[in-house]
Write a protein that holds these residues in place. Structure first.
Motif, PDB file in Angstrom:
ATOM      1  N   ASN A 233       0.825  -1.211   0.000  1.00 53.26           N
ATOM      2  CA  ASN A 233       0.000   0.000   0.000  1.00 53.26           C
ATOM      3  C   ASN A 233       0.861   1.263   0.000  1.00 53.26           C
ATOM      4  OD1 ASN A 233      -2.451  -1.329  -0.055  1.00 53.26           O
ATOM      5  ND2 ASN A 233      -2.835  -1.161   2.146  1.00 53.26           N
ATOM      6  N   ALA A 234       1.974   1.202   0.726  1.00 53.36           N
ATOM      7  CA  ALA A 234       2.827   2.383   0.861  1.00 53.36           C
ATOM      8  C   ALA A 234       3.555   2.737  -0.435  1.00 53.36           C
ATOM      9  CB  ALA A 234       3.841   2.165   1.983  1.00 53.36           C
ATOM     10  N   THR A 235       3.674   1.778  -1.366  1.00 53.41           N
ATOM     11  CA  THR A 235       4.388   2.063  -2.612  1.00 53.41           C
ATOM     12  C   THR A 235       3.603   2.979  -3.541  1.00 53.41           C
ATOM     13  OG1 THR A 235       3.454   0.159  -3.800  1.00 53.41           O
ATOM     14  CG2 THR A 235       5.497  -0.210  -2.516  1.00 53.41           C
ATOM     15  N   GLY A 236       2.286   3.028  -3.378  1.00 53.10           N
ATOM     16  CA  GLY A 236       1.461   3.826  -4.279  1.00 53.10           C
ATOM     17  C   GLY A 236       1.288   3.210  -5.655  1.00 53.10           C
ATOM     18  N   GLN A 237       1.649   1.927  -5.807  1.00 53.51           N
ATOM     19  CA  GLN A 237       1.552   1.273  -7.114  1.00 53.51           C
ATOM     20  C   GLN A 237       0.134   0.845  -7.461  1.00 53.51           C
ATOM     21  OE1 GLN A 237       5.041  -1.511  -6.033  1.00 53.51           O
ATOM     22  NE2 GLN A 237       5.137  -1.395  -8.260  1.00 53.51           N
ATOM     23  N   LEU A 238      -0.713   0.664  -6.442  1.00 55.79           N
ATOM     24  CA  LEU A 238      -2.065   0.162  -6.691  1.00 55.79           C
ATOM     25  C   LEU A 238      -3.018   1.311  -7.012  1.00 55.79           C
ATOM     26  CD1 LEU A 238      -2.396  -2.430  -3.780  1.00 55.79           C
ATOM     27  CD2 LEU A 238      -1.559  -2.797  -6.114  1.00 55.79           C
ATOM     28  N   PRO A 239      -4.056   1.030  -7.794  1.00 60.73           N
ATOM     29  CA  PRO A 239      -5.058   2.073  -8.061  1.00 60.73           C
ATOM     30  C   PRO A 239      -5.632   2.642  -6.766  1.00 60.73           C
ATOM     31  CG  PRO A 239      -5.414   0.169  -9.486  1.00 60.73           C
ATOM     32  CD  PRO A 239      -4.360  -0.227  -8.509  1.00 60.73           C
ATOM     33  N   ARG A 240      -5.916   1.748  -5.816  1.00 58.48           N
ATOM     34  CA  ARG A 240      -6.352   2.142  -4.473  1.00 58.48           C
ATOM     35  C   ARG A 240      -5.776   1.160  -3.469  1.00 58.48           C
ATOM     36  NH1 ARG A 240     -12.699   2.701  -4.692  1.00 58.48           N
ATOM     37  NH2 ARG A 240     -12.406   1.154  -6.339  1.00 58.48           N
ATOM     38  N   PRO A 241      -5.419   1.632  -2.276  1.00 59.04           N
ATOM     39  CA  PRO A 241      -4.830   0.715  -1.291  1.00 59.04           C
ATOM     40  C   PRO A 241      -5.788  -0.418  -0.934  1.00 59.04           C
ATOM     41  CG  PRO A 241      -4.560   3.008  -0.606  1.00 59.04           C
ATOM     42  CD  PRO A 241      -5.499   3.013  -1.786  1.00 59.04           C
ATOM     43  N   LEU A 242      -5.205  -1.570  -0.603  1.00 55.58           N
ATOM     44  CA  LEU A 242      -6.003  -2.700  -0.136  1.00 55.58           C
ATOM     45  C   LEU A 242      -6.497  -2.440   1.283  1.00 55.58           C
ATOM     46  CD1 LEU A 242      -3.787  -5.670  -1.398  1.00 55.58           C
ATOM     47  CD2 LEU A 242      -5.913  -4.834  -2.417  1.00 55.58           C
ATOM     48  N   ASP A 243      -7.691  -2.928   1.567  1.00 57.34           N
ATOM     49  CA  ASP A 243      -8.260  -2.874   2.912  1.00 57.34           C
ATOM     50  C   ASP A 243      -7.754  -4.108   3.654  1.00 57.34           C
ATOM     51  OD1 ASP A 243      -9.861  -2.977   5.193  1.00 57.34           O
ATOM     52  OD2 ASP A 243     -11.599  -2.142   4.168  1.00 57.34           O
ATOM     53  N   ILE A 244      -6.954  -3.901   4.692  1.00 58.85           N
ATOM     54  CA  ILE A 244      -6.312  -5.021   5.385  1.00 58.85           C
ATOM     55  C   ILE A 244      -7.229  -5.544   6.484  1.00 58.85           C
ATOM     56  CG2 ILE A 244      -4.332  -5.727   6.767  1.00 58.85           C
ATOM     57  CD1 ILE A 244      -2.680  -3.712   5.184  1.00 58.85           C
ATOM     58  N   VAL A 245      -7.570  -6.832   6.373  1.00 62.35           N
ATOM     59  CA  VAL A 245      -8.530  -7.482   7.261  1.00 62.35           C
ATOM     60  C   VAL A 245      -7.817  -8.516   8.124  1.00 62.35           C
ATOM     61  CG1 VAL A 245     -10.524  -9.028   7.338  1.00 62.35           C
ATOM     62  CG2 VAL A 245     -10.482  -7.117   5.716  1.00 62.35           C
ATOM     63  N   HIS A 246      -8.038  -8.419   9.439  1.00 61.12           N
ATOM     64  CA  HIS A 246      -7.560  -9.433  10.375  1.00 61.12           C
ATOM     65  C   HIS A 246      -8.734 -10.381  10.640  1.00 61.12           C
ATOM     66  CE1 HIS A 246      -4.875  -6.023  10.891  1.00 61.12           C
ATOM     67  NE2 HIS A 246      -3.976  -6.846  11.408  1.00 61.12           N
ATOM     68  N   PRO A 247      -8.753 -11.571  10.012  1.00 62.28           N
ATOM     69  CA  PRO A 247      -9.928 -12.446  10.112  1.00 62.28           C
ATOM     70  C   PRO A 247     -10.372 -12.686  11.546  1.00 62.28           C
ATOM     71  CG  PRO A 247      -8.444 -13.274   8.441  1.00 62.28           C
ATOM     72  CD  PRO A 247      -7.721 -12.157   9.142  1.00 62.28           C
ATOM     73  N   ASP A 248     -11.673 -12.613  11.752  1.00 56.95           N
ATOM     74  CA  ASP A 248     -12.239 -12.672  13.088  1.00 56.95           C
ATOM     75  C   ASP A 248     -12.048 -14.038  13.740  1.00 56.95           C
ATOM     76  OD1 ASP A 248     -13.701 -11.187  15.085  1.00 56.95           O
ATOM     77  OD2 ASP A 248     -15.388 -12.532  14.708  1.00 56.95           O
ATOM     78  N   ASP A 249     -11.873 -15.090  12.929  1.00 58.56           N
ATOM     79  CA  ASP A 249     -11.691 -16.431  13.500  1.00 58.56           C
ATOM     80  C   ASP A 249     -10.230 -16.801  13.687  1.00 58.56           C
ATOM     81  OD1 ASP A 249     -11.717 -16.316  10.751  1.00 58.56           O
ATOM     82  OD2 ASP A 249     -13.073 -17.995  10.453  1.00 58.56           O
ATOM     83  N   GLY A 250      -9.328 -15.815  13.599  1.00 52.53           N
ATOM     84  CA  GLY A 250      -7.940 -16.058  13.985  1.00 52.53           C
ATOM     85  C   GLY A 250      -6.945 -16.041  12.854  1.00 52.53           C
TER      86      GLY A 250
END
Length: 526
Positions: A233-250
């Motif tokens: 995300n920090a590189t700015g290479q993507l059209p929009r940054p990814l939404d980072i998800v910490h899965p609720d089941d671990g």
């Protein structure tokens, strides 16, 4: 030059070389250590120049995707010898050494990062809207992959520690026990629906990230370390940054350990680990790599302040990990299977029993929104055949799941069929094996299984011994197709156990829970 002069020159050259190799700093003699490293750790190189300057120890980093499991064992001599190894995780290595009785090398955790999911903003909004409290789980990811609304990238579990950690995390969540995987949790793999959504892979997560950065349209999600996704995300290479998800089941947590392979290098190893664990270096590692510090004196940066959440346990036996990886197979190869459902429609199935069967199929078609239902559902690309039988075969219908219309068509076959007054179990199962034999011939790479559901005893058509004779006459590949009988109502349990044993399947007793749970239990047992 005289012989004496040549000898003196040679001695001086050796002394100069020795002086160069053992030149000192305040911390001790200068030395070069050869390090087998996971490719993900290439982002530390800028700091390693300072390591040499501060401690006199140079790390000669050799990056290999197989570093975690295969790269260390068996290559410890000559030019292939390594002094240290720096991995994303040493779990698989320790399990392998445990199996051989070897003593594991000294290991020091350097930094931490959980294996998480990066979603495109559109997909993240859709999944959050449907998830309780907006908390996305691995079950939600598997469900979306199975119905075709999510395409993901993940490193190859056969070659990458990161890929293995991701696979173990998903499989542990699928088991639903809240503890480390057990033998029974991987005997019937429920990850085929999840795997059907994989569209991108690579030998390492570093290569995966690089490929996705060039082709962001190839997937809607990436499964990788939190640190790698933050860095992307920090590189700015993507059209929009990814939404980072910490899965609720671990999640499975990696600790990027530095391992001492050559005990003779222990003094230099200690200088390196002490330097890496210092507060200033830990802070710089965090800023450069987005990994969480292990030094408690270092305050995490803003993106890393959220708790890791439920850390999932890694299996305690290598055989479990290997079985899981083998079953998942080559991520590039298509794995959609075929299931032949041989279903009893004798008159005893009228009423509550047929209602239970219809409910089970509705759940497998996506109506079951429990975590186990999401992992067990029918998935896009899967080929499904329903054979209805009474005193004879009443109907046969096959669909390949491309969308909801195919599942509705299959549901109508289950819901609208008529009944018959006798029960020809072995005639119907023989018919199922003719279908399976044709499927194996047409697509040898496709896993095929048969599910037999009956609530009674065989009272017409082929006898059991004749069925076995016909089964033995099939080709070896068709004979290898397992049958999973579902015991329901007054069915003959001993007969169903016998046919399960004869075909390599196993019987499931629907009377112990429900028909829906019985079908979920055997989903994916190919």
């Amino acid at each position: 030059m005289s012989r004496r002069a040549r000898a003196l020159a040679a001695v001086l050259a050796l002394l100069l070389a020795a002086t160069a190799l053992t030149s000192c700093t305040d911390d001790g003699p200068r030395i070069t250590l050869r390090v087998l490293a996971a490719p993900e750790l290439a982002d530390t190189e800028g700091l390693l120049d300072d390591l040499e300057e501060d401690t006199g120890v140079e790390l000669d980093m050799v990056y290999e995707a197989t570093a975690g499991l295969d790269g260390i064992t068996g290559r410890r001599t000559g030019r292939d010898a390594y002094d240290l190894a720096w991995l994303t995780s040493d779990r698989s290595l320790r399990l392998r050494l445990q199996d051989t009785g070897a003593t594991p090398p000294e290991s020091t955790a350097i930094m931490r990062s959980p294996v998480v999911v990066g979603l495109t903003p559109e997909v993240a909004r859709t999944l959050r809207a449907a998830a309780p409290g907006g908390r996305i789980s691995w079950a939600d990811i598997a469900d979306a992959a199975a119905d075709g609304t999510l395409r993901f990238g993940m490193a190859d579990p056969r070659r990458s520690d990161t890929g293995r950690a991701a696979l173990v995390g998903v499989a542990t969540a699928a088991a639903g026990t809240g503890s480390a995987l057990r033998e029974e949790d991987v005997s019937c793999d429920r990850l085929r629906g999840f795997r059907s959504g994989q569209t991108l892979t690579a030998a390492s997560s570093r290569d995966l990230i690089d490929t996705y950065a060039r082709r962001p349209g190839a997937a809607d999600a990436l499964i990788a370390h939190e640190a790698e996704l933050l860095s992307l995300n920090a590189t700015g290479q993507l059209p929009r940054p990814l939404d980072i998800v910490h899965p609720d089941d671990g999640m499975v947590l990696s600790d990027f350990p530095l391992l001492l392979l050559d005990p003779a290098r222990r003094s230099a190893y200690q200088r390196v680990t002490e330097w890496l664990l210092g507060a200033d270096v830990q802070r710089r590692l965090m800023e450069r790599t987005h990994r969480r510090p292990v030094n408690q004196d270092v305050e995490p940066s803003a993106p890393l302040r959220s708790p890791v959440g439920n850390a999932l346990s890694f299996p305690d036996r290598l055989s479990l990990v290997e079985r899981l990886v083998d079953d998942y197979g080559d991520p590039v190869r298509q794995s959609a299977g075929q299931v032949v459902f041989v279903l009893d429609y004798s008159t005893s199935m009228r009423g509550a029993r047929i209602a239970g069967l219809r409910a089970a199929f509705a759940g497998l078609s996506g109506a079951d929104d429990t975590p186990s239902g999401k992992f067990a559902r029918f998935y896009r690309g899967e080929r499904l055949t329903v054979v209805r039988f009474g005193g004879r075969v009443l109907e046969e219908r096959t669909v390949t799941v491309r969308g909801e219309a195919d599942l509705r068509r299959l549901g109508r076959t289950v819901a609208d069929g008529g009944f018959a007054g006798a029960t020809a179990i072995w005639t119907a199962l023989d018919h199922g094996y003719r279908i399976a034999a044709g499927a194996v011939r047409a697509h040898p790479e496709r896993p095929v299984s048969i599910v037999l559901m009956t609530d009674g005893e065989n009272n017409t058509g082929l006898g059991y011994e004749e069925f076995l004779r016909r089964h033995r006459a099939l080709g070896a590949d068709a004979r290898a197709v397992p049958t999973f009988p579902v015991l329901f109502g007054e069915a003959d349990a001993s007969a169903l156990r016998r046919v399960a044993a004869a075909t390599g399947g196993r019987m499931v007793d629907a009377g112990l829970s429900s028909l829906s749970d019985a079908f979920k239990e055997i989903r994916g047992c190919h």
